[in-house]
Design a protein around this motif. Sequence first.
Motif, PDB file in Angstrom:
ATOM      1  N   VAL A  73       7.309  -2.735 -10.696  1.00  0.00           N
ATOM      2  CA  VAL A  73       7.392  -1.323 -10.325  1.00  0.00           C
ATOM      3  C   VAL A  73       6.321  -0.567 -11.096  1.00  0.00           C
ATOM      4  O   VAL A  73       6.125  -0.798 -12.291  1.00  0.00           O
ATOM      5  N   GLU A  74       5.616   0.327 -10.413  1.00  0.00           N
ATOM      6  CA  GLU A  74       4.629   1.191 -11.052  1.00  0.00           C
ATOM      7  C   GLU A  74       4.874   2.625 -10.631  1.00  0.00           C
ATOM      8  O   GLU A  74       5.237   2.891  -9.480  1.00  0.00           O
ATOM      9  N   TYR A  75       4.684   3.535 -11.567  1.00  0.00           N
ATOM     10  CA  TYR A  75       4.855   4.959 -11.305  1.00  0.00           C
ATOM     11  C   TYR A  75       3.495   5.642 -11.291  1.00  0.00           C
ATOM     12  O   TYR A  75       2.563   5.214 -11.962  1.00  0.00           O
ATOM     13  N   TYR A  76       3.389   6.723 -10.533  1.00  0.00           N
ATOM     14  CA  TYR A  76       2.168   7.512 -10.469  1.00  0.00           C
ATOM     15  C   TYR A  76       2.536   8.982 -10.335  1.00  0.00           C
ATOM     16  O   TYR A  76       3.637   9.326  -9.890  1.00  0.00           O
ATOM     17  N   LEU A  77       1.612   9.849 -10.746  1.00  0.00           N
ATOM     18  CA  LEU A  77       1.837  11.279 -10.622  1.00  0.00           C
ATOM     19  C   LEU A  77       1.601  11.720  -9.185  1.00  0.00           C
ATOM     20  O   LEU A  77       0.634  11.316  -8.556  1.00  0.00           O
ATOM     21  N   THR A  78       2.480  12.564  -8.687  1.00  0.00           N
ATOM     22  CA  THR A  78       2.264  13.195  -7.387  1.00  0.00           C
ATOM     23  C   THR A  78       1.376  14.428  -7.624  1.00  0.00           C
ATOM     24  O   THR A  78       1.026  14.744  -8.772  1.00  0.00           O
ATOM     25  N   ALA A  79       1.048  15.132  -6.565  1.00  0.00           N
ATOM     26  CA  ALA A  79       0.258  16.357  -6.705  1.00  0.00           C
ATOM     27  C   ALA A  79       0.993  17.365  -7.590  1.00  0.00           C
ATOM     28  O   ALA A  79       0.383  18.051  -8.419  1.00  0.00           O
ATOM     29  N   SER A  80       2.309  17.447  -7.451  1.00  0.00           N
ATOM     30  CA  SER A  80       3.096  18.363  -8.300  1.00  0.00           C
ATOM     31  C   SER A  80       3.045  17.930  -9.761  1.00  0.00           C
ATOM     32  O   SER A  80       2.955  18.766 -10.664  1.00  0.00           O
ATOM     33  N   GLY A  81       3.107  16.633  -9.999  1.00  0.00           N
ATOM     34  CA  GLY A  81       2.991  16.120 -11.362  1.00  0.00           C
ATOM     35  C   GLY A  81       1.619  16.403 -11.953  1.00  0.00           C
ATOM     36  O   GLY A  81       1.495  16.802 -13.114  1.00  0.00           O
ATOM     37  N   GLU A  82       0.586  16.208 -11.134  1.00  0.00           N
ATOM     38  CA  GLU A  82      -0.786  16.510 -11.583  1.00  0.00           C
ATOM     39  C   GLU A  82      -0.934  17.982 -11.945  1.00  0.00           C
ATOM     40  O   GLU A  82      -1.658  18.331 -12.880  1.00  0.00           O
ATOM     41  N   SER A  83      -0.248  18.849 -11.196  1.00  0.00           N
ATOM     42  CA  SER A  83      -0.377  20.284 -11.451  1.00  0.00           C
ATOM     43  C   SER A  83       0.182  20.686 -12.817  1.00  0.00           C
ATOM     44  O   SER A  83      -0.149  21.745 -13.336  1.00  0.00           O
ATOM     45  N   LEU A  84       1.033  19.845 -13.416  1.00  0.00           N
ATOM     46  CA  LEU A  84       1.578  20.121 -14.750  1.00  0.00           C
ATOM     47  C   LEU A  84       0.659  19.690 -15.884  1.00  0.00           C
ATOM     48  O   LEU A  84       0.856  20.102 -17.024  1.00  0.00           O
ATOM     49  N   MET A  85      -0.355  18.894 -15.600  1.00  0.00           N
ATOM     50  CA  MET A  85      -1.173  18.322 -16.659  1.00  0.00           C
ATOM     51  C   MET A  85      -1.898  19.364 -17.516  1.00  0.00           C
ATOM     52  O   MET A  85      -1.953  19.200 -18.740  1.00  0.00           O
ATOM     53  N   PRO A  86      -2.439  20.450 -16.950  1.00  0.00           N
ATOM     54  CA  PRO A  86      -3.050  21.452 -17.835  1.00  0.00           C
ATOM     55  C   PRO A  86      -2.036  22.065 -18.814  1.00  0.00           C
ATOM     56  O   PRO A  86      -2.360  22.301 -19.979  1.00  0.00           O
ATOM     57  N   LEU A  87      -0.819  22.285 -18.359  1.00  0.00           N
ATOM     58  CA  LEU A  87       0.228  22.810 -19.224  1.00  0.00           C
ATOM     59  C   LEU A  87       0.566  21.800 -20.326  1.00  0.00           C
ATOM     60  O   LEU A  87       0.687  22.154 -21.503  1.00  0.00           O
ATOM     61  N   ILE A  88       0.708  20.539 -19.949  1.00  0.00           N
ATOM     62  CA  ILE A  88       1.035  19.495 -20.924  1.00  0.00           C
ATOM     63  C   ILE A  88      -0.081  19.355 -21.943  1.00  0.00           C
ATOM     64  O   ILE A  88       0.171  19.241 -23.149  1.00  0.00           O
ATOM     65  N   SER A  89      -1.330  19.395 -21.497  1.00  0.00           N
ATOM     66  CA  SER A  89      -2.469  19.314 -22.420  1.00  0.00           C
ATOM     67  C   SER A  89      -2.475  20.494 -23.385  1.00  0.00           C
ATOM     68  O   SER A  89      -2.726  20.323 -24.580  1.00  0.00           O
ATOM     69  N   ALA A  90      -2.194  21.695 -22.877  1.00  0.00           N
ATOM     70  CA  ALA A  90      -2.158  22.883 -23.735  1.00  0.00           C
ATOM     71  C   ALA A  90      -1.025  22.779 -24.766  1.00  0.00           C
ATOM     72  O   ALA A  90      -1.208  23.119 -25.944  1.00  0.00           O
ATOM     73  N   LEU A 117       7.840  14.874  -9.070  1.00  0.00           N
ATOM     74  CA  LEU A 117       6.688  14.828  -9.975  1.00  0.00           C
ATOM     75  C   LEU A 117       6.089  13.432 -10.077  1.00  0.00           C
ATOM     76  O   LEU A 117       4.924  13.280 -10.428  1.00  0.00           O
ATOM     77  N   LEU A 118       6.903  12.426  -9.797  1.00  0.00           N
ATOM     78  CA  LEU A 118       6.451  11.035  -9.834  1.00  0.00           C
ATOM     79  C   LEU A 118       6.710  10.368  -8.500  1.00  0.00           C
ATOM     80  O   LEU A 118       7.668  10.692  -7.804  1.00  0.00           O
ATOM     81  N   GLY A 119       5.854   9.425  -8.190  1.00  0.00           N
ATOM     82  CA  GLY A 119       6.079   8.522  -7.081  1.00  0.00           C
ATOM     83  C   GLY A 119       6.222   7.114  -7.651  1.00  0.00           C
ATOM     84  O   GLY A 119       5.862   6.861  -8.798  1.00  0.00           O
ATOM     85  N   LYS A 120       6.758   6.216  -6.868  1.00  0.00           N
ATOM     86  CA  LYS A 120       7.016   4.859  -7.352  1.00  0.00           C
ATOM     87  C   LYS A 120       6.541   3.872  -6.305  1.00  0.00           C
ATOM     88  O   LYS A 120       6.792   4.039  -5.112  1.00  0.00           O
ATOM     89  N   THR A 121       5.856   2.839  -6.767  1.00  0.00           N
ATOM     90  CA  THR A 121       5.457   1.730  -5.904  1.00  0.00           C
ATOM     91  C   THR A 121       6.218   0.497  -6.371  1.00  0.00           C
ATOM     92  O   THR A 121       6.163   0.145  -7.552  1.00  0.00           O
ATOM     93  N   VAL A 122       6.942  -0.129  -5.455  1.00  0.00           N
ATOM     94  CA  VAL A 122       7.688  -1.343  -5.770  1.00  0.00           C
ATOM     95  C   VAL A 122       6.979  -2.501  -5.074  1.00  0.00           C
ATOM     96  O   VAL A 122       6.790  -2.492  -3.863  1.00  0.00           O
ATOM     97  N   TYR A 123       6.565  -3.482  -5.874  1.00  0.00           N
ATOM     98  CA  TYR A 123       5.904  -4.666  -5.339  1.00  0.00           C
ATOM     99  C   TYR A 123       6.954  -5.743  -5.110  1.00  0.00           C
ATOM    100  O   TYR A 123       7.734  -6.064  -6.005  1.00  0.00           O
TER     101      TYR A 123
END
Length: 122
Positions: free
Chosen positions: A80-97, A67-73
């Motif tokens: 370190v920064e985290y970002y949503l993957t496509a699977s993580g993005e797909s959960l956002m409507p559920l989380i908003s609801a 659900l998350l990806g990580k970028t390490v500088y």
Amino acid sequence: MYQRKIPIDYNCGLNVAMEVVGSKWKFCLLDEISKGIKRPKDLVSAINGITKRVLQNQLKELECHGLLGKTVYNEIPLKVEYYLTASGESLMPLISALDKWGLEFAPQLKMIIENQMQETES
């Protein structure tokens, strides 16, 4: 990582969903990361009550589940920064609801808890 004693029933969507996001903090983490908060220290500040240790464990689990990806500088100090993957993005409507429902239900829950506390005191 934790080794399950009882295997996941992959034929039940609720069991799979609870395996992936069934903890106190995971929905909050995904929500904050979707809003642009990406660094662990900022997540600790944004999420009231989460400890650094729990944060690291939850981020690692979300990353392992895809659900998350990580970028390490590669800099000092390490960034370190985290970002949503496509699977993580797909959960956002559920989380908003769920967030909307929770905000609408909050006054009712507050009243229920206050009434229970009053009954306990009497």
